[in-house]
Scaffold this motif. Structure first.
Motif, short mmCIF file in Angstrom:
data_model
loop_
_atom_site.label_atom_id
_atom_site.label_comp_id
_atom_site.label_asym_id
_atom_site.label_seq_id
_atom_site.Cartn_x
_atom_site.Cartn_y
_atom_site.Cartn_z
N UNK A 272 0.82 -1.21 0.00
CA UNK A 272 0.00 0.00 0.00
C UNK A 272 0.86 1.27 0.00
N UNK A 273 0.73 2.13 -1.02
CA UNK A 273 1.49 3.38 -1.06
C UNK A 273 1.15 4.32 0.09
N UNK A 274 -0.13 4.36 0.48
CA UNK A 274 -0.54 5.24 1.58
C UNK A 274 0.08 4.80 2.89
N UNK A 275 0.06 3.49 3.14
CA UNK A 275 0.64 2.96 4.37
C UNK A 275 2.13 3.28 4.45
N UNK A 276 2.83 3.14 3.34
CA UNK A 276 4.26 3.44 3.31
C UNK A 276 4.52 4.93 3.57
N UNK A 277 3.66 5.78 3.01
CA UNK A 277 3.86 7.23 3.13
C UNK A 277 3.66 7.73 4.55
N UNK A 278 2.69 7.17 5.26
CA UNK A 278 2.35 7.72 6.58
C UNK A 278 3.00 7.00 7.75
N UNK A 279 3.67 5.87 7.49
CA UNK A 279 4.24 5.07 8.56
C UNK A 279 5.71 5.38 8.76
N UNK A 280 6.14 5.40 10.02
CA UNK A 280 7.56 5.60 10.33
C UNK A 280 8.34 4.33 10.00
N UNK A 281 7.73 3.17 10.29
CA UNK A 281 8.38 1.89 10.02
C UNK A 281 7.44 1.01 9.19
N UNK A 282 7.94 0.51 8.05
CA UNK A 282 7.22 -0.49 7.29
C UNK A 282 5.99 0.02 6.57
N UNK A 283 5.23 -0.95 6.03
CA UNK A 283 3.98 -0.69 5.31
C UNK A 283 3.25 -2.01 5.18
N UNK A 284 1.93 -1.96 5.14
CA UNK A 284 1.21 -3.24 5.03
C UNK A 284 1.14 -3.69 3.58
N UNK A 285 1.30 -4.98 3.40
CA UNK A 285 1.15 -5.56 2.06
C UNK A 285 0.21 -6.75 2.12
N UNK A 286 -0.18 -7.25 0.98
CA UNK A 286 -1.15 -8.32 0.93
C UNK A 286 -1.03 -9.08 -0.39
N UNK A 287 -1.55 -10.29 -0.37
CA UNK A 287 -1.65 -11.05 -1.61
C UNK A 287 -2.89 -10.58 -2.35
N UNK A 288 -2.78 -10.54 -3.65
CA UNK A 288 -3.91 -10.13 -4.49
C UNK A 288 -4.09 -11.06 -5.66
N UNK A 289 -5.05 -10.72 -6.51
CA UNK A 289 -5.36 -11.56 -7.67
C UNK A 289 -5.79 -10.67 -8.81
N UNK A 290 -5.20 -10.86 -9.96
CA UNK A 290 -5.57 -10.12 -11.17
C UNK A 290 -6.19 -11.09 -12.15
N UNK A 291 -7.36 -10.72 -12.66
CA UNK A 291 -8.06 -11.51 -13.68
C UNK A 291 -8.01 -10.73 -15.00
N UNK A 292 -7.44 -11.33 -16.03
CA UNK A 292 -7.26 -10.65 -17.32
C UNK A 292 -7.84 -11.50 -18.45
N UNK A 293 -8.80 -10.94 -19.18
CA UNK A 293 -9.37 -11.57 -20.36
C UNK A 293 -9.01 -10.75 -21.58
#
Length: 266
Positions: A148-169
């Motif tokens: 997350x860009x927002x989490x990185x910008x506002x946090x002194x240490x680290x940033x939250x990340x997550x697994x995601x899924x992209x569906x492309x047709x």
């Protein structure tokens, strides 16, 4: 014996699609690295039914598929032949086939080089209309990591990340490798997914994602930009869903194009 399916129907209601669904069948898929790959597909096959017909012949779908068993390599040519044969054998004006299958790619961990297989959900859809015009769509579902860009910008240490899924047709003018579409998606993520990671690899992917933050909005826009620049792609539909690590909901973004949109790209 009396064939009830051949009896006339008097309700005067045509059926858009009738056939078989979720038939498991072994198939071969073109593999960029190894030539072909064996997998097991879930197959749906449908035709239209005119208002005067009581029923279609369900067994003929399976018999038709079985007739391709020695050459059931999923390609544009094979799908086109299956669609044509469905209409001929079942006396239909239109036909539709929907084939879903897992596809495996061997990926080496970025630092240690440890190999492992990553599975991707893929799907081919084909339709032939009453004018014998054939429409083919290829779909891939790609697991990714986003930070997350927002989490990185506002946090002194680290940033939250997550697994995601992209569906492309996609629709396309000529053959397109499954691997090409998967790699296009993975390049737009904060980091791609691996099945085997040693400690040096965990350090690498953690730092790579941290230095490459992406919203779902960023991911779909980056993919759409690359697709709009590809003259082979005539249409696309894509979505990104992040399975949020700090929320009890997902983040989601969706983009689709029309042939007119792609045709006017500069």
């Amino acid at each position: 014996m009396i064939d009830i399916q051949k009896q006339p129907d008097y309700r005067n209601i045509p059926i858009d699609q009738v056939g078989i669904k979720n038939l498991k069948y072994p198939v071969r898929v073109l593999d960029r690295s190894n030539g072909t790959q064996h997998t097991v597909a879930s197959i749906n096959m449908y035709v239209d039914l005119p208002h005067h017909s009581k029923g279609t012949h369900m067994s003929r779908f399976v018999e038709l598929l079985h007739s391709f068993r020695n050459d059931l390599e999923l390609s544009l040519t094979t799908l086109s032949h299956i669609l044509d044969e469905m209409k001929k054998i079942l006396g239909a004006k239109s036909s539709h086939v929907d084939i879903s299958f897992p596809y495996f790619i061997e990926k080496k961990a970025p630092e240690s080089g440890s190999p492992g297989l990553v599975d991707y959900s893929c799907r081919f859809l084909g339709t032939s209309n009453e004018n014998d015009e054939i429409d083919l769509v290829s779909e891939v579902v790609v697991p990714i990591t986003s930070l997350c860009p927002c989490s990185k910008e506002i946090s002194v240490h680290g940033a939250h990340n997550q697994r995601g899924e992209v569906r492309l047709s996609t629709r396309f003018r000529k053959f397109n490798w499954i691997e090409d579409m998967i790699e296009l998606v993975e390049r737009a993520a904060s980091c791609e997914i691996y099945s085997v990671l040693k400690r040096v690899d965990e350090k690498y992917v953690t730092e790579l994602a941290y230095n490459n933050p992406k919203f779902v909005e960023d991911i779909v826009r980056d993919i759409a930009t690359a697709l709009n620049e590809d003259d082979n792609i005539t249409w696309f539909e894509l979505s990104a869903e992040n399975f949020e690590s700090i929320h009890n909901h997902s983040a989601y973004a969706y983009i689709t194009s029309s042939k007119e949109d792609v045709g006017t790209k500069g």
